[in-house]
Write a protein that holds these residues in place. Structure first.
Motif, mmCIF file in Angstrom:
data_model
loop_
_atom_site.group_PDB
_atom_site.id
_atom_site.type_symbol
_atom_site.label_atom_id
_atom_site.label_comp_id
_atom_site.label_asym_id
_atom_site.label_seq_id
_atom_site.Cartn_x
_atom_site.Cartn_y
_atom_site.Cartn_z
ATOM 1 N N LEU A 81 10.403 11.544 0.322
ATOM 2 C CA LEU A 81 10.188 12.254 1.502
ATOM 3 C C LEU A 81 11.249 11.897 2.810
ATOM 4 N N GLY A 82 11.836 10.853 2.669
ATOM 5 C CA GLY A 82 12.705 10.604 3.650
ATOM 6 C C GLY A 82 12.464 9.346 4.379
ATOM 7 N N PRO A 83 13.563 8.228 4.230
ATOM 8 C CA PRO A 83 13.410 6.960 4.587
ATOM 9 C C PRO A 83 12.966 6.988 6.329
ATOM 10 N N ARG A 84 13.599 7.794 6.945
ATOM 11 C CA ARG A 84 13.526 7.370 8.434
ATOM 12 C C ARG A 84 11.963 7.801 8.967
ATOM 13 N N ARG A 85 11.354 8.819 8.344
ATOM 14 C CA ARG A 85 10.127 9.251 8.722
ATOM 15 C C ARG A 85 9.112 8.157 8.213
ATOM 16 N N ILE A 86 9.455 7.462 6.994
ATOM 17 C CA ILE A 86 8.517 6.422 6.617
ATOM 18 C C ILE A 86 8.584 5.326 7.460
ATOM 19 N N TYR A 87 9.682 4.971 7.879
ATOM 20 C CA TYR A 87 10.266 3.828 8.711
ATOM 21 C C TYR A 87 9.358 3.958 9.852
ATOM 22 N N LEU A 88 9.402 5.107 10.570
ATOM 23 C CA LEU A 88 8.779 5.420 11.760
ATOM 24 C C LEU A 88 7.296 5.342 11.622
ATOM 25 N N ALA A 89 6.561 5.889 10.728
ATOM 26 C CA ALA A 89 4.922 5.969 10.442
ATOM 27 C C ALA A 89 4.740 4.406 10.018
ATOM 28 N N GLY A 90 5.331 3.527 9.612
ATOM 29 C CA GLY A 90 5.075 2.228 9.364
ATOM 30 C C GLY A 90 5.232 1.244 10.606
ATOM 31 N N LEU A 91 6.029 1.648 11.695
ATOM 32 C CA LEU A 91 6.151 0.840 12.829
ATOM 33 C C LEU A 91 4.836 1.144 13.785
ATOM 34 N N VAL A 92 4.626 2.564 13.810
ATOM 35 C CA VAL A 92 3.386 3.080 14.496
ATOM 36 C C VAL A 92 1.979 2.170 13.934
ATOM 37 N N THR A 93 1.918 2.102 12.748
ATOM 38 C CA THR A 93 0.772 1.590 11.759
ATOM 39 C C THR A 93 0.603 -0.200 12.413
ATOM 40 N N VAL A 94 2.045 -0.534 12.419
ATOM 41 C CA VAL A 94 2.034 -2.084 12.822
ATOM 42 C C VAL A 94 1.328 -2.352 14.142
ATOM 43 N N ALA A 95 1.845 -1.632 15.217
ATOM 44 C CA ALA A 95 1.421 -1.602 16.625
ATOM 45 C C ALA A 95 -0.170 -1.739 16.492
ATOM 46 N N ALA A 96 -0.807 -0.619 15.640
ATOM 47 C CA ALA A 96 -2.170 -0.459 15.578
ATOM 48 C C ALA A 96 -2.767 -1.551 15.157
ATOM 49 N N GLY A 97 -2.198 -2.190 14.058
ATOM 50 C CA GLY A 97 -2.824 -3.451 13.695
ATOM 51 C C GLY A 97 -2.858 -4.540 14.598
ATOM 52 N N GLY A 98 -1.516 -4.698 15.054
ATOM 53 C CA GLY A 98 -1.430 -5.773 16.275
ATOM 54 C C GLY A 98 -2.711 -5.779 17.327
ATOM 55 N N LEU A 99 -2.921 -4.721 17.822
ATOM 56 C CA LEU A 99 -3.934 -4.391 18.662
ATOM 57 C C LEU A 99 -5.136 -4.829 18.058
ATOM 58 N N LEU A 100 -5.541 -4.331 17.026
ATOM 59 C CA LEU A 100 -6.900 -4.534 16.280
ATOM 60 C C LEU A 100 -7.001 -6.055 16.306
ATOM 61 N N GLY A 101 -5.956 -6.803 15.803
ATOM 62 C CA GLY A 101 -6.012 -8.405 15.552
ATOM 63 C C GLY A 101 -6.195 -8.905 17.035
ATOM 64 N N TYR A 102 -5.655 -8.553 17.982
ATOM 65 C CA TYR A 102 -5.644 -9.233 19.364
ATOM 66 C C TYR A 102 -7.098 -8.890 20.041
ATOM 67 N N TRP A 103 -7.885 -7.740 19.636
ATOM 68 C CA TRP A 103 -9.266 -7.550 20.038
ATOM 69 C C TRP A 103 -10.199 -8.118 19.212
ATOM 70 N N ALA A 104 -9.977 -8.411 17.768
ATOM 71 C CA ALA A 104 -11.111 -8.608 16.823
ATOM 72 C C ALA A 104 -11.936 -9.710 17.119
ATOM 73 N N PRO A 105 -13.307 -9.500 17.212
ATOM 74 C CA PRO A 105 -14.258 -10.650 17.462
ATOM 75 C C PRO A 105 -14.794 -11.317 16.455
ATOM 76 N N THR A 106 -14.278 -10.881 15.246
ATOM 77 C CA THR A 106 -14.934 -11.698 14.241
ATOM 78 C C THR A 106 -13.774 -12.002 13.057
ATOM 79 N N LEU A 107 -14.154 -13.095 12.183
ATOM 80 C CA LEU A 107 -13.021 -13.178 11.405
ATOM 81 C C LEU A 107 -12.689 -12.171 10.120
ATOM 82 N N GLY A 108 -13.748 -11.436 10.003
ATOM 83 C CA GLY A 108 -13.722 -10.029 9.187
ATOM 84 C C GLY A 108 -12.758 -9.253 9.598
ATOM 85 N N LEU A 109 -12.817 -8.748 11.011
ATOM 86 C CA LEU A 109 -11.972 -7.762 11.417
ATOM 87 C C LEU A 109 -10.481 -8.170 11.678
ATOM 88 N N LEU A 110 -10.457 -9.682 11.853
ATOM 89 C CA LEU A 110 -9.146 -10.196 11.814
ATOM 90 C C LEU A 110 -8.259 -10.134 10.469
#
Length: 415
Positions: A81-110
């Protein structure tokens, strides 16, 4: 028929300038740094949620399981599909995961946050290798040593930079900052990718889907040997990284920040060694030398106790830096040489899968040898197992090196 030739001849079209190298390296930092940064946070997270080391080990295994699956899948998507667009999609997902980890109130969500981060960071390295291969083919040459060396250094330096960074973040704002730091790093990756990475272009495919690609790679025996060697190497490497740092805090009585600083020699020495190794003319003895250094480091672990001097700990850290530089560069070069050009993204992803398969084994091994707490006895048990594994690795690489005879093996295609 002449359009591609005109495009290839455009100035800078297929060059590997510093902006390109920087952009692909920024994203490639995220997976190894997230794999190691959690090492320093395991003890404070266990205290926060009132659990033992066996429970927090899921924070390690979750990312590795997600990465083991995500790397080859996203690598194949980058090829098709193209490396650049996959590269960018991955970076956006990383940011979302970082925010979830910062907020997570339980070990399960972490743990869920670590899965999301693992999937997001899985895109960068295989996409980067796909972009490198495409540029090399358009230029009619091979990837310069500087590019391959930068990607190798991004992986091994960030892997050992994670614990010191984790210790610093824990001291400044607590363990949750270890998750939040993904946000600015992902933003930097997106900006550099949009500015400096080439847009995806049509790329000839052989029509094989993921299953066909896997079958083709499974018939590539040298590549399979590289994956197995890489898995064993990283089982020992991550066994040291996680097992040693937990022991430094609980067995040696050091703070998380100091334990992180003691891994700085691994980072510094590894960066120097990998830079030199990437420019070497031959790789025949690189992997045996790396296995020998790994064996020496693992054999040192059973001799440690709570009274070990800081100097001896620094020397041990530096020794693991030597093996990091040699083994990462050597295995990456072998994969790049052995993989089919149109499947390089998937092959690179599988190289990382083998890395994290070894890391998963190391997490399970640490859980079995340590139990609830990292003691001298637990470290000694861990060291004995890792010494045996690295001895087998050295024997295998020596046999392979002898069989190559006088054949010269390029580490990377220098122009």
């Amino acid at each position: 028929m002449t359009a591609p030739a005109r495009r290839d001849s455009e100035p800078g079209q297929a060059s590997f300038g510093p902006r390109f190298v920087t952009a692909v390296s920024v994203g490639s930092l995220l997976n190894p740094i997230n794999s190691s940064i959690i090492a320093i946070a395991l003890v404070p997270i266990a205290h926060h949620f009132g659990v033992g080391a066996d429970a927090t080990s899921w924070l390690v295994s979750a990312l590795y399981l997600a990465t083991a699956i995500g790397q080859p899948v996203l690598g194949r998507l980058a090829d098709r599909l193209g490396p650049r667009r996959i590269y960018l999609a991955g970076l956006v997902t990383v940011a979302a995961g970082g925010l979830l980890g910062y907020w997570a109130p339980t070990l399960g969500l972490l743990v869920v946050a670590r899965v999301v981060i693992g999937l997001g960071t899985s895109a960068a390295y295989p996409a980067a290798m796909s972009m490198v291969r495409r540029r090399s083919q358009r230029s009619g040459g091979s990837a310069p040593a500087s590019v391959m060396g930068a990607l190798a250094m991004a992986g091994q330096v960030s892997m050992v930079l994670g614990p010191p960074l984790g210790g610093l973040l824990d001291a400044l704002g607590g363990w949750r900052w270890i998750f939040l730091v993904n946000l600015p790093m992902a933003v930097a990756g997106v900006v550099s990718a949009l500015l400096w990475l080439p847009r995806d272009e049509p790329y000839e495919q052989d029509g094989a889907g993921g299953g066909g690609s896997l079958r083709d790679l499974a018939r590539n025996r040298p590549l399979l040997v590289t994956y197995l060697r890489n898995a064993v190497t990283f089982m020992a490497t991550y066994g040291f990284l996680y097992g040693w740092t937990q022991w430094l805090e609980q067995g040696r009585g050091l703070t998380a920040a100091v334990a992180g600083l003691l891994l700085m020699p691994t980072s510094a020495v590894g960066a120097v060694v990998s830079g030199l190794a990437a420019r070497a003319d031959q790789a025949r003895w690189m992997l045996p030398a790396g296995a020998a250094a790994l064996l020496a480091g693992c054999a040192w672990l059973p001799a440690l106790d709570g009274g070990a001097s800081i100097l001896s700990l620094c020397l041990l850290s530096a020794l693991f830096g030597v093996q990091n530089g040699l083994n990462i560069v050597g295995n990456q070069a072998a994969m790049y040489r052995q993989a089919p050009p149109d499947r390089i993204g998937m092959a690179a992803g599988l190289l990382r899968t083998s890395q994290y398969a070894g890391a998963i084994c190391s997490a399970l091994l640490i859980s079995l040898t340590y139990g609830e707490r990292a003691t001298d006895e637990g470290l000694h048990r861990l060291g004995v197992v890792l010494t045996a594994a690295s001895a087998l690795l050295l024997a295998g690489t020596l046999v392979a090196a002898v069989r190559t005879g006088g054949r010269r093996t390029r580490v990377s295609g220098r122009r």
